[in-house]
Scaffold this motif. Structure first.
Motif, PDB file in Angstrom:
ATOM      1  N   VAL A   7       0.840  -1.196   0.000  1.00  0.00           N
ATOM      2  CA  VAL A   7       0.000   0.000   0.000  1.00  0.00           C
ATOM      3  C   VAL A   7       0.883   1.256   0.000  1.00  0.00           C
ATOM      4  CG1 VAL A   7      -1.647   1.340   1.381  1.00  0.00           C
ATOM      5  CG2 VAL A   7      -1.992  -1.107   1.070  1.00  0.00           C
ATOM      6  N   ILE A   8       1.925   1.267   0.812  1.00  0.00           N
ATOM      7  CA  ILE A   8       2.836   2.421   0.845  1.00  0.00           C
ATOM      8  C   ILE A   8       3.512   2.620  -0.506  1.00  0.00           C
ATOM      9  CG2 ILE A   8       4.983   3.284   1.857  1.00  0.00           C
ATOM     10  CD1 ILE A   8       4.090   2.001   4.510  1.00  0.00           C
ATOM     11  N   VAL A  10       2.338   1.725  -3.457  1.00  0.00           N
ATOM     12  CA  VAL A  10       1.332   2.210  -4.414  1.00  0.00           C
ATOM     13  C   VAL A  10       1.061   3.695  -4.175  1.00  0.00           C
ATOM     14  CG1 VAL A  10      -1.101   2.015  -5.091  1.00  0.00           C
ATOM     15  CG2 VAL A  10       0.287  -0.045  -4.818  1.00  0.00           C
ATOM     16  N   VAL A  11       0.950   4.098  -2.910  1.00  0.00           N
ATOM     17  CA  VAL A  11       0.699   5.510  -2.602  1.00  0.00           C
ATOM     18  C   VAL A  11       1.847   6.374  -3.113  1.00  0.00           C
ATOM     19  CG1 VAL A  11       0.506   7.177  -0.705  1.00  0.00           C
ATOM     20  CG2 VAL A  11      -0.828   5.064  -0.652  1.00  0.00           C
ATOM     21  N   PHE A  12       3.094   5.970  -2.863  1.00  0.00           N
ATOM     22  CA  PHE A  12       4.243   6.725  -3.363  1.00  0.00           C
ATOM     23  C   PHE A  12       4.269   6.757  -4.887  1.00  0.00           C
ATOM     24  CE2 PHE A  12       6.333   6.140   0.865  1.00  0.00           C
ATOM     25  CZ  PHE A  12       6.513   7.485   1.126  1.00  0.00           C
ATOM     26  N   VAL A  14       1.675   6.637  -6.928  1.00  0.00           N
ATOM     27  CA  VAL A  14       0.615   7.543  -7.387  1.00  0.00           C
ATOM     28  C   VAL A  14       1.047   8.992  -7.193  1.00  0.00           C
ATOM     29  CG1 VAL A  14      -1.743   8.333  -6.887  1.00  0.00           C
ATOM     30  CG2 VAL A  14      -1.262   5.889  -7.077  1.00  0.00           C
ATOM     31  N   ILE A  15       1.626   9.308  -6.044  1.00  0.00           N
ATOM     32  CA  ILE A  15       2.082  10.676  -5.786  1.00  0.00           C
ATOM     33  C   ILE A  15       3.175  11.064  -6.781  1.00  0.00           C
ATOM     34  CG2 ILE A  15       3.315  12.142  -4.128  1.00  0.00           C
ATOM     35  CD1 ILE A  15       1.823  10.621  -1.905  1.00  0.00           C
ATOM     36  N   TRP A  16       4.111  10.171  -7.016  1.00  0.00           N
ATOM     37  CA  TRP A  16       5.192  10.443  -7.963  1.00  0.00           C
ATOM     38  C   TRP A  16       4.641  10.677  -9.362  1.00  0.00           C
ATOM     39  CZ3 TRP A  16       7.391   7.099 -11.852  1.00  0.00           C
ATOM     40  CH2 TRP A  16       8.552   7.596 -12.413  1.00  0.00           C
TER      41      TRP A  16
END
Length: 77
Positions: A7-8, A10-12, A14-16
């Motif tokens: 999850v971490i 994927v979140v990074f 998406v932000i990138w």
């Protein structure tokens, strides 16, 4: 534990991705071209002090010669 890391990640990701898309839309991601060097200027020599200066900065005298300053123009004339 692996779910949290996934999850971490994927979140990074998406932000990138969103930051990259935003800077590309503003044109910041494009490489900047260096500014063109200024065109060479025609240089002239003051007949009084022999200093060289751009023709655009020279002062014309009554005799048709070009001088570096008003004092040298008066001194020559």
């Amino acid at each position: 534990m692996i779910k949290i890391l996934l999850v971490i990640a994927v979140v990074f990701a998406v932000i990138w991705f969103l930051r990259g898309a935003r800077t590309a839309s503003r044109g910041e991601g494009e490489p900047k071209r260096p500014a063109a060097p200024p065109a060479p200027q025609d240089m002239v020599e003051c007949p009084v002090c022999r200093v060289h200066l751009p023709r655009a900065d020279a002062l014309p005298g009554p005799d048709g010669q070009l001088y570096c300053c008003a004092e040298h123009r008066q001194r020559a004339g």
